[in-house]
Write a protein that holds these residues in place. Sequence first.
Motif, PDB file in Angstrom:
ATOM      1  N   LEU A  73      50.005   1.308   3.583  1.00 40.27           N
ATOM      2  CA  LEU A  73      49.855   0.514   2.435  1.00 40.27           C
ATOM      3  C   LEU A  73      50.910  -0.444   1.952  1.00 40.27           C
ATOM      4  CD1 LEU A  73      47.375  -0.582   0.386  1.00 40.27           C
ATOM      5  CD2 LEU A  73      47.942   1.495  -0.784  1.00 40.27           C
ATOM      6  N   ARG A  74      51.807   0.608   1.690  1.00 45.99           N
ATOM      7  CA  ARG A  74      53.092   0.316   1.199  1.00 45.99           C
ATOM      8  C   ARG A  74      53.965  -0.997   1.882  1.00 45.99           C
ATOM      9  NH1 ARG A  74      55.399   4.735   0.999  1.00 45.99           N
ATOM     10  NH2 ARG A  74      57.159   4.395   2.685  1.00 45.99           N
ATOM     11  N   LEU A  75      54.057  -0.842   3.107  1.00 45.95           N
ATOM     12  CA  LEU A  75      55.012  -1.633   4.022  1.00 45.95           C
ATOM     13  C   LEU A  75      54.138  -2.970   4.419  1.00 45.95           C
ATOM     14  CD1 LEU A  75      56.748   0.912   6.186  1.00 45.95           C
ATOM     15  CD2 LEU A  75      57.426  -0.007   4.153  1.00 45.95           C
ATOM     16  N   HIS A  76      52.907  -2.886   4.655  1.00 50.08           N
ATOM     17  CA  HIS A  76      52.195  -3.972   5.360  1.00 50.08           C
ATOM     18  C   HIS A  76      51.009  -4.782   4.492  1.00 50.08           C
ATOM     19  CE1 HIS A  76      54.428  -2.463   8.624  1.00 50.08           C
ATOM     20  NE2 HIS A  76      53.745  -1.436   8.917  1.00 50.08           N
ATOM     21  N   ILE A  77      50.494  -4.013   3.672  1.00 47.04           N
ATOM     22  CA  ILE A  77      49.509  -4.520   2.779  1.00 47.04           C
ATOM     23  C   ILE A  77      49.742  -5.048   1.583  1.00 47.04           C
ATOM     24  CG2 ILE A  77      47.082  -4.143   2.170  1.00 47.04           C
ATOM     25  CD1 ILE A  77      46.872  -2.119   4.241  1.00 47.04           C
ATOM     26  N   LEU A  78      50.372  -4.177   0.665  1.00 47.82           N
ATOM     27  CA  LEU A  78      50.831  -4.490  -0.739  1.00 47.82           C
ATOM     28  C   LEU A  78      51.665  -5.918  -0.836  1.00 47.82           C
ATOM     29  CD1 LEU A  78      51.107  -0.975  -2.473  1.00 47.82           C
ATOM     30  CD2 LEU A  78      49.108  -2.697  -2.484  1.00 47.82           C
ATOM     31  N   THR A  93      43.992  -5.863 -10.180  1.00 51.37           N
ATOM     32  CA  THR A  93      44.644  -6.282  -9.019  1.00 51.37           C
ATOM     33  C   THR A  93      44.484  -5.263  -7.855  1.00 51.37           C
ATOM     34  OG1 THR A  93      46.383  -4.712  -9.666  1.00 51.37           O
ATOM     35  CG2 THR A  93      46.587  -7.100 -10.620  1.00 51.37           C
ATOM     36  N   PHE A  94      44.700  -5.923  -6.871  1.00 49.85           N
ATOM     37  CA  PHE A  94      44.466  -5.134  -5.413  1.00 49.85           C
ATOM     38  C   PHE A  94      45.270  -3.812  -5.503  1.00 49.85           C
ATOM     39  CE2 PHE A  94      45.665  -3.715  -1.214  1.00 49.85           C
ATOM     40  CZ  PHE A  94      44.542  -3.700  -0.389  1.00 49.85           C
ATOM     41  N   HIS A  95      46.485  -4.032  -6.088  1.00 47.51           N
ATOM     42  CA  HIS A  95      47.524  -3.100  -6.014  1.00 47.51           C
ATOM     43  C   HIS A  95      46.997  -1.826  -6.861  1.00 47.51           C
ATOM     44  CE1 HIS A  95      52.214  -1.620  -6.418  1.00 47.51           C
ATOM     45  NE2 HIS A  95      51.170  -0.662  -6.302  1.00 47.51           N
ATOM     46  N   ALA A  96      46.464  -1.989  -8.115  1.00 46.73           N
ATOM     47  CA  ALA A  96      45.886  -1.195  -9.026  1.00 46.73           C
ATOM     48  C   ALA A  96      44.784  -0.240  -8.468  1.00 46.73           C
ATOM     49  CB  ALA A  96      45.496  -1.563 -10.341  1.00 46.73           C
ATOM     50  N   TYR A  97      43.718  -1.011  -7.756  1.00 41.87           N
ATOM     51  CA  TYR A  97      42.766  -0.410  -7.279  1.00 41.87           C
ATOM     52  C   TYR A  97      43.113   0.414  -5.966  1.00 41.87           C
ATOM     53  CZ  TYR A  97      38.211   0.371  -5.194  1.00 41.87           C
ATOM     54  OH  TYR A  97      36.993   0.910  -4.834  1.00 41.87           O
ATOM     55  N   ALA A  98      43.827  -0.329  -5.013  1.00 42.44           N
ATOM     56  CA  ALA A  98      44.121   0.585  -3.983  1.00 42.44           C
ATOM     57  C   ALA A  98      44.870   1.978  -4.239  1.00 42.44           C
ATOM     58  CB  ALA A  98      45.128  -0.497  -3.095  1.00 42.44           C
ATOM     59  N   GLU A  99      45.902   1.751  -5.283  1.00 45.88           N
ATOM     60  CA  GLU A  99      46.373   3.078  -5.430  1.00 45.88           C
ATOM     61  C   GLU A  99      45.411   4.185  -6.087  1.00 45.88           C
ATOM     62  OE1 GLU A  99      49.690   2.515  -7.952  1.00 45.88           O
ATOM     63  OE2 GLU A  99      51.310   2.454  -6.553  1.00 45.88           O
ATOM     64  N   LYS A 100      44.386   3.616  -6.964  1.00 51.43           N
ATOM     65  CA  LYS A 100      43.574   4.583  -7.373  1.00 51.43           C
ATOM     66  C   LYS A 100      42.614   5.294  -6.106  1.00 51.43           C
ATOM     67  CE  LYS A 100      39.679   5.062 -10.712  1.00 51.43           C
ATOM     68  NZ  LYS A 100      38.884   4.426 -11.738  1.00 51.43           N
ATOM     69  N   TRP A 101      42.229   4.350  -5.475  1.00 52.84           N
ATOM     70  CA  TRP A 101      41.494   4.636  -4.081  1.00 52.84           C
ATOM     71  C   TRP A 101      42.210   5.766  -3.363  1.00 52.84           C
ATOM     72  CZ3 TRP A 101      42.310   4.111   0.912  1.00 52.84           C
ATOM     73  CH2 TRP A 101      41.324   4.604   1.966  1.00 52.84           C
ATOM     74  N   MET A 102      43.420   5.337  -3.090  1.00 48.61           N
ATOM     75  CA  MET A 102      44.421   6.332  -2.195  1.00 48.61           C
ATOM     76  C   MET A 102      44.398   7.651  -2.836  1.00 48.61           C
ATOM     77  SD  MET A 102      45.973   6.321   0.630  1.00 48.61           S
ATOM     78  CE  MET A 102      46.357   4.746   1.028  1.00 48.61           C
ATOM     79  N   ARG A 103      44.592   7.711  -4.208  1.00 44.83           N
ATOM     80  CA  ARG A 103      44.703   8.994  -5.004  1.00 44.83           C
ATOM     81  C   ARG A 103      43.268   9.820  -4.960  1.00 44.83           C
ATOM     82  NH1 ARG A 103      46.030   6.781  -9.265  1.00 44.83           N
ATOM     83  NH2 ARG A 103      43.994   7.041 -10.362  1.00 44.83           N
ATOM     84  N   THR A 104      42.299   9.108  -5.117  1.00 44.26           N
ATOM     85  CA  THR A 104      40.980   9.850  -5.223  1.00 44.26           C
ATOM     86  C   THR A 104      40.206  10.131  -4.032  1.00 44.26           C
ATOM     87  OG1 THR A 104      39.979   7.979  -5.735  1.00 44.26           O
ATOM     88  CG2 THR A 104      40.849   9.237  -7.646  1.00 44.26           C
ATOM     89  N   SER A 105      40.494   9.228  -3.070  1.00 41.25           N
ATOM     90  CA  SER A 105      39.660   9.306  -1.903  1.00 41.25           C
ATOM     91  C   SER A 105      39.937  10.888  -1.038  1.00 41.25           C
ATOM     92  CB  SER A 105      40.206   8.427  -0.620  1.00 41.25           C
ATOM     93  OG  SER A 105      39.607   7.089  -1.219  1.00 41.25           O
TER      94      SER A 105
END
Length: 418
Positions: A108-113, A82-94
Motif C-alpha cells: 500500500l505504502r510503496l505502490h498504491i498511495l 480520500t483514498f489514503h484516509a479510507y485505506a489506512e482505516k481499512w488496514m487498521r480494522t480488517s
Amino acid sequence: MAHVEDRWYKVVRLPDNKTVRVKTKLFGKGLRYRVRYIAPNGRERSKSFPDRAKKAAEEFLVSVEADKFRGVYVDPGAGRITFHAYAEKWMRTSRMKESTRQGWEIKLRLHILPFFGARQLGSIRPEDIREWDTELTPRYAPSTRAVTWDVLHAILNAAVDDKRIGTNPCAATSVVAPKPDARKVVPWKVDRVIAVRTGLSTRYRVTVDVAAGCGLRVGEVFGLAVDDLDLDGGWLHVRRQVKRVRSRLVFGLPKSDKERRVPLPGHVASELQGHMAAIAPVAVTLPWESPTSTQLVTARLVFTNALGKAVNPAVFDLNHWQKALAAAGVDRGSTRSNGMHALRHFYASALLDAGETIRAVSEYLGHADTAFTLRTYTHLMPASQNRTRGAIDGLLGGSRPDDGLAEDTDAETPGQGR
C-alpha cells in the motif's frame, strides 16, 4: 417528500385562487434545479442541476428512490473521503494475520498511495486503474503487481460494502488484472539435494531430509516439535510454522491456515531420531501470530539455533543455506528455484513420478486448492501418451477373430439380380 425544486421560479397563489409562476431572487444565478430527498439514514440530501437539465434532475431522483428501494443506495458525499484516509482505516480494522497485514501495508505504502492517496475515493474510475497498472508494469515483476492489485481490489471491495462507492472499478470488464508469470517448476535432481545437505552443518543437515522427504515449507521445518512426530504410525503432523512479523519471531498456523498430516518415510524418521539423540529438542515459547499477542505457545522444537532458540528462516538462509549452495556449486538464483523451497518441488516431483494422485500431493503439500497444485506441477506428471497408445492398440490393433461376415465385393450374391 422527495421532489425536484426549481430555484429560479416559485408558485404564487392569487386572491382569486389562481396560481402563477414568478421569478425568485435567485433567477439566473447558479444551478437552477435542486433534487431534495431523504437518505436511508434519515438525513435530507440534495443535488443541483443547471438550467435546461430538468429531465436529468428527474431521472436522478428516480434512480435515487429505486436505489433506496433495492437497498443499494450510496450517499454521494460518502465517497469524498480520500483514498489514503479510507485505506489506512481499512488496514487498521480488517481482520487478517499480522504477517499478512505487514506485507499489505508495504504494498500500500510503496505502490498504491503514491498514485491514489490524495484522490477522493468516489472519483476513482476504471481508467485510473488501467493507468496505474500501466505505470507499474515496466518497473515491477508480474508477481509484485498481482499481489499489489489484490490489495487495491480488497480496499475498493470494502468501500463498496461500506457504501462509500457504488461499484469496484477494479471489477470493470475493461480492466485486466495482472497475473504472475507462469514459470515451469524445474525440480532438483537427487545428487543436488545430497550435495546441499552435505554442505550444511550437523545442526541443520536433517532439515533437508524433512523438507525433501515430507514437503514442508522452511517455516514449518523450524516449527516442527517432538509431539508432531508419530514415529510408530509413520506420520508427521504439521501444526505450526516459525515466521518473522515486524522483526520478531512468532509461531503461527501453516500457510492456508490449516494443519495437515504427512506420511513420514522410514528414512526421514530414522534421521530425525538420530538428530534428536545428538541435539536435544528445546522447549521454545513464542507469541502466536503477532508479536503483540498475549497468547503464548510453547513447543519442544526439533531444530533450534546454537543458542537454543527458534531459528529465524531469513538468518538460516543467509548464514547457512547460501553457504551450502556455494559448497555444492549451485547458483543462488531465486528463493523459489534454489531456496529451501526447492525441496518442496523435489518432493512433489518424486510423488508424481511414483504415480501418486494430484489430490494426495496437494493435501500433503498443504495447498488450499488442488487446482493450484495441478497448474504448478502438471508438466511433471508422467506422460500418458504411451499408455493411451497401448490401451487403444490393445483393443483395436491386435488380431481379430473371424466374425463370420463375408468381405464386401462387387460380385452378385446368389439368388439376387442386379
